[in-house]
Motif scaffolding. Structure first.
Motif, PDB file in Angstrom:
ATOM      1  N   ARG B  51      10.140 -11.482  19.745  1.00  0.00           N
ATOM      2  CA  ARG B  51       9.521 -10.204  19.429  1.00  0.00           C
ATOM      3  C   ARG B  51       9.958  -9.148  20.442  1.00  0.00           C
ATOM      4  O   ARG B  51      10.713  -9.442  21.361  1.00  0.00           O
ATOM      5  CB  ARG B  51       8.002 -10.371  19.448  1.00  0.00           C
ATOM      6  CG  ARG B  51       7.506 -11.288  18.350  1.00  0.00           C
ATOM      7  CD  ARG B  51       6.008 -11.365  18.394  1.00  0.00           C
ATOM      8  NE  ARG B  51       5.512 -12.230  17.343  1.00  0.00           N
ATOM      9  CZ  ARG B  51       4.224 -12.480  17.163  1.00  0.00           C
ATOM     10  NH1 ARG B  51       3.326 -11.941  17.956  1.00  0.00           N
ATOM     11  NH2 ARG B  51       3.835 -13.280  16.195  1.00  0.00           N
ATOM     12  N   SER B  52       9.391  -7.915  20.283  1.00  0.00           N
ATOM     13  CA  SER B  52       9.906  -6.764  21.041  1.00  0.00           C
ATOM     14  C   SER B  52       9.858  -6.942  22.550  1.00  0.00           C
ATOM     15  O   SER B  52      10.877  -6.826  23.240  1.00  0.00           O
ATOM     16  CB  SER B  52       9.117  -5.515  20.668  1.00  0.00           C
ATOM     17  OG  SER B  52       9.284  -5.257  19.319  1.00  0.00           O
ATOM     18  N   GLY B  98      19.675   2.507  19.844  1.00  0.00           N
ATOM     19  CA  GLY B  98      18.323   2.168  19.402  1.00  0.00           C
ATOM     20  C   GLY B  98      17.848   3.104  18.295  1.00  0.00           C
ATOM     21  O   GLY B  98      17.195   2.673  17.340  1.00  0.00           O
ATOM     22  N   GLN B 275      14.077  -4.019  12.844  1.00  0.00           N
ATOM     23  CA  GLN B 275      13.173  -3.062  13.500  1.00  0.00           C
ATOM     24  C   GLN B 275      13.002  -3.414  14.975  1.00  0.00           C
ATOM     25  O   GLN B 275      12.975  -2.543  15.846  1.00  0.00           O
ATOM     26  CB  GLN B 275      11.782  -3.060  12.822  1.00  0.00           C
ATOM     27  CG  GLN B 275      11.730  -2.412  11.455  1.00  0.00           C
ATOM     28  CD  GLN B 275      12.425  -3.249  10.387  1.00  0.00           C
ATOM     29  OE1 GLN B 275      12.494  -4.471  10.475  1.00  0.00           O
ATOM     30  NE2 GLN B 275      12.973  -2.581   9.375  1.00  0.00           N
ATOM     31  N   VAL B 276      12.906  -4.728  15.241  1.00  0.00           N
ATOM     32  CA  VAL B 276      12.786  -5.178  16.628  1.00  0.00           C
ATOM     33  C   VAL B 276      14.063  -4.832  17.402  1.00  0.00           C
ATOM     34  O   VAL B 276      14.017  -4.437  18.562  1.00  0.00           O
ATOM     35  CB  VAL B 276      12.495  -6.702  16.693  1.00  0.00           C
ATOM     36  CG1 VAL B 276      12.588  -7.214  18.128  1.00  0.00           C
ATOM     37  CG2 VAL B 276      11.120  -7.002  16.136  1.00  0.00           C
ATOM     38  N   ARG B 278      16.062  -2.253  16.946  1.00  0.00           N
ATOM     39  CA  ARG B 278      16.037  -0.821  17.289  1.00  0.00           C
ATOM     40  C   ARG B 278      15.106  -0.561  18.466  1.00  0.00           C
ATOM     41  O   ARG B 278      15.438   0.155  19.405  1.00  0.00           O
ATOM     42  CB  ARG B 278      15.567   0.001  16.091  1.00  0.00           C
ATOM     43  CG  ARG B 278      16.627   0.216  15.035  1.00  0.00           C
ATOM     44  CD  ARG B 278      15.986   0.842  13.810  1.00  0.00           C
ATOM     45  NE  ARG B 278      16.951   1.001  12.740  1.00  0.00           N
ATOM     46  CZ  ARG B 278      17.594   2.135  12.478  1.00  0.00           C
ATOM     47  NH1 ARG B 278      17.376   3.184  13.228  1.00  0.00           N
ATOM     48  NH2 ARG B 278      18.447   2.207  11.479  1.00  0.00           N
ATOM     49  N   ARG B 279      13.905  -1.167  18.390  1.00  0.00           N
ATOM     50  CA  ARG B 279      12.927  -0.981  19.466  1.00  0.00           C
ATOM     51  C   ARG B 279      13.486  -1.551  20.778  1.00  0.00           C
ATOM     52  O   ARG B 279      13.348  -0.964  21.841  1.00  0.00           O
ATOM     53  CB  ARG B 279      11.631  -1.703  19.083  1.00  0.00           C
ATOM     54  CG  ARG B 279      10.393  -0.938  19.512  1.00  0.00           C
ATOM     55  CD  ARG B 279       9.141  -1.612  18.986  1.00  0.00           C
ATOM     56  NE  ARG B 279       9.101  -1.683  17.539  1.00  0.00           N
ATOM     57  CZ  ARG B 279       8.552  -2.683  16.848  1.00  0.00           C
ATOM     58  NH1 ARG B 279       8.018  -3.694  17.469  1.00  0.00           N
ATOM     59  NH2 ARG B 279       8.536  -2.658  15.529  1.00  0.00           N
ATOM     60  N   THR B 282      16.039   0.906  22.163  1.00  0.00           N
ATOM     61  CA  THR B 282      15.426   2.167  22.598  1.00  0.00           C
ATOM     62  C   THR B 282      14.756   1.984  23.958  1.00  0.00           C
ATOM     63  O   THR B 282      14.975   2.763  24.884  1.00  0.00           O
ATOM     64  CB  THR B 282      14.385   2.635  21.560  1.00  0.00           C
ATOM     65  OG1 THR B 282      15.045   2.716  20.296  1.00  0.00           O
ATOM     66  CG2 THR B 282      13.814   3.992  21.918  1.00  0.00           C
ATOM     67  N   PHE B 283      13.950   0.929  24.096  1.00  0.00           N
ATOM     68  CA  PHE B 283      13.232   0.731  25.359  1.00  0.00           C
ATOM     69  C   PHE B 283      14.140   0.153  26.449  1.00  0.00           C
ATOM     70  O   PHE B 283      13.961   0.456  27.628  1.00  0.00           O
ATOM     71  CB  PHE B 283      11.998  -0.147  25.136  1.00  0.00           C
ATOM     72  CG  PHE B 283      10.897   0.584  24.420  1.00  0.00           C
ATOM     73  CD1 PHE B 283      10.166   1.550  25.088  1.00  0.00           C
ATOM     74  CD2 PHE B 283      10.617   0.343  23.088  1.00  0.00           C
ATOM     75  CE1 PHE B 283       9.169   2.263  24.437  1.00  0.00           C
ATOM     76  CE2 PHE B 283       9.631   1.042  22.423  1.00  0.00           C
ATOM     77  CZ  PHE B 283       8.899   2.001  23.089  1.00  0.00           C
TER      78      PHE B 283
END
Lengths: 52, 517
Positions: B51-52, B98, B275-276, B278-279, B282-283
């Motif tokens: 997960r993220s 991201g 989606q994970v 991209r996140r 980004t982070f």
């Protein structure tokens, strides 16, 4: 000319420090729960494979 | 021969106890994770269940390591604040990735475990095998100086100057990494990366604050100006690193290290969903930026500290106050500085964090190159008929063989240039061709297998950026060295892109081949 660069790099340094501190706290807490979920997911995948 | 740079250290027996307890804990976790490994997906991508937060932790845990801290702090020492441009590039590009999903989202959607597997899916089995071979070779070469960096760090920080003891410590570390990587695979890598990310991040942040308070901002700025002049702040100054070098770093430490380098991309492949991914990027852009900025700042602090110190000035600077030319000397500056300013206890925690990070980088890299070799070279060559058990065994054997190579290469290879430049060149041997293949493979339908072969082969010319290779072929005198890394790097990227396009236009895939792909 140098003064502008000094100010710019100081902002970069402080900004990096603040944002990274926040990221570290968020990841330390969120990551703990994600690891628990990861181990459960792998266990579940293995159980499903055994059942199949 | 004993190390001539011996500046004294605050490292005591208590610090060794802290290091031993921390490292033992990491290995115990790795052994525990072995119970979760049943197949190759568990071993390489942790069952694609990340997960993220844990994705971010594991990506940064392996990318922010001791080696990164060493080579980036060296750049801060040799270039001053202008080295920060690398951190800015390294932050902007992953943020862009991201937000847009450029390269990594289509890769995750392809459902592949490695980049060469994508080559096989998109082009042909032969491209996969050649791409896998170049990737594994360049990756192992890239890793070749890691042990050297680790040894220099341990020597300078702990005051262990007997080379035999240093070699024993480094061998012990690599054996510990082998134990938990061989047994635990990606699951143990993920858990240890998480712990190491947290410990190292806290250690880095506190050390940077402590160093800044010790030296004072005004003294830092004044000393950098005295040593480097305007070039210490402005990367585009007349005697600075220059536009080409900045653009090259934008490509290598921005784009390649986040979207093309397999140890980063494998995290995207292991993520739970696009989606994970991209996140994650980004982070992680914050971490990608920080992994350069904070260690570079420590390198700058080391420059200031030793410039003010008579003994340090003699060791790290030339007669006219210029930074020493020898990269083996400038690499020692940051750990020697930490050994002098950090108190007992704190130095043990920093050392444990750094060594653990050293191990976490090694485990990720070993796992990555071994899995590429088995999954993308050996298994396709055998017609994809190897059983899971054989592939796991082969991956483990290959991990051990790479570790042995690393020990030999670290002792033998004369660095001859800043470690950051060595890493960018060896990375480019793979990345120049890989960038062309990913870019056109993902976004241009007419890219063909012949074009892909040409692109991969052309990328390997980036090896000319290595200083010993330049000396061998007589290129060193033709170009200013720092510029030549960038010029030759861009040339190999350009050649890969051009040849891939030409090859694809002149030799398009037959409809049958395209259908098979």
């Amino acid at each position: 000319m140098i003064d502008g660069w000094v100010t710019f790099w100081l902002c970069v340094l402080i900004g990096t420090g603040i944002v990274y501190s926040c990221l570290t706290i968020a990841v330390a807490i969120g990551g703990f729960f994600d690891i628990r979920a990861l181990l459960r997911t792998i266990d579940r995948q293995h159980e499903e494979e055994e059942n199949d | 021969m004993d190390d001539p740079i011996q500046l004294g250290t605050n490292f005591t027996a208590w610090d060794w106890v802290i290091v031993a307890v921390y490292l033992s804990g990491s290995v115990a976790i790795g052994l525990y994770a072995n119970r979760y490994i049943r197949d190759m997906a568990d071993y390489i991508v942790a069952g694609r269940s990340l997960r993220s937060f844990i994705s971010i932790a594991t990506m940064l845990g392996s990318e922010v390591g001791l080696v990164t801290v060493m080579y980036t702090s060296q750049k801060g020492f040799t270039s001053g604040f202008s080295a920060f441009h690398i951190g800015v590039c390294a932050g902007i590009v992953p943020l862009f990735i991201g937000l847009t999903g450029f390269i990594v989202v289509p890769l995750r959607e392809a459902g592949v475990k490695t980049i060469p597997e994508y080559y096989g899916q998109r082009f042909s089995k032969g491209v996969r095998i050649l791409g896998g071979f170049i990737l594994a070779a360049a990756g192992v070469l890239n890793m070749g100086v890691f042990l050297k960096a680790g040894a220099i760090f341990v020597t300078a920080l702990t005051g262990l100057h007997d080379p035999v003891i240093v070699n024993v410590v480094m061998t012990l570390l690599i054996v510990l990494v082998l134990v938990y990587t061989v047994l635990g695979g990606m699951v143990s890598v993920v858990i240890t990366d998480y712990i190491q990310f947290v410990v190292l991040s806290v250690a880095l942040l506190l050390t940077a604050v402590f160093a800044a308070r010790q030296l004072g901002w005004e003294q830092i700025v004044d000393t950098v100006e005295t040593v480097h002049g305007e070039a210490g702040f402005n990367p585009f100054a007349e005697d600075g690193v220059g536009w080409t070098y900045v653009l090259w770093n934008f490509f290598v430490f921005g784009l390649v290290s986040s979207a093309v380098w397999p140890t980063a991309v494998i995290r995207a492949c292991a993520a739970e969903s696009p989606q994970v991914v991209r996140r994650l990027y980004t982070f992680s852009s914050i971490g990608f930026m920080t992994r350069f900025i904070l260690p570079q700042f420590l390198g700058i602090c080391a420059l200031v500290y030793f410039f003010q110190d008579d003994v340090g000035r003699e060791l790290f600077f030339g007669a006219e106050g210029h930074v020493a030319d020898d990269p083996n000397v400038t690499l020692k500056a940051m750990p020697s500085f930490l050994a002098q300013i950090l108190p007992t206890g704190a130095i043990g925690i920093v050392c444990a964090g750094m060594l653990a990070a050293f191990m976490s980088t090694h485990d990720s890299y070993l796992l990555c190159w071994a899995s590429v070799f088995v999954e993308d070279v050996v298994n396709p060559l055998m017609g994809g008929k190897l059983t899971t058990r054989t592939r796991l065994t082969l991956a483990r054997v290959w991990i051990v063989m790479i570790a042995v190579f690393l020990l030999i290469w670290s002792l033998w290879y004369p660095l001859g240039q800043d470690m950051l430049d060595y890493l960018s060149v060896t990375g480019a041997v793979y990345a120049s061709g890989a960038f062309a293949l990913l870019l056109f493979g993902l976004y241009w339908k007419r890219a063909s297998s012949v074009g892909a072969y040409l692109g991969l082969i052309a990328g390997a010319f980036a090896v000319l950026g290595l200083k010993p290779v330049q000396r061998m072929v007589g290129l060193g005198e033709l170009l200013d060295f720092q510029q030549s890394v960038a010029v030759l790097g861009f040339s190999s990227v350009g050649l890969s892109l051009v040849l891939l396009v030409l090859g694809s236009l002149l030799f398009p895939d037959s409809p049958a081949t395209r259908k098979e792909s």
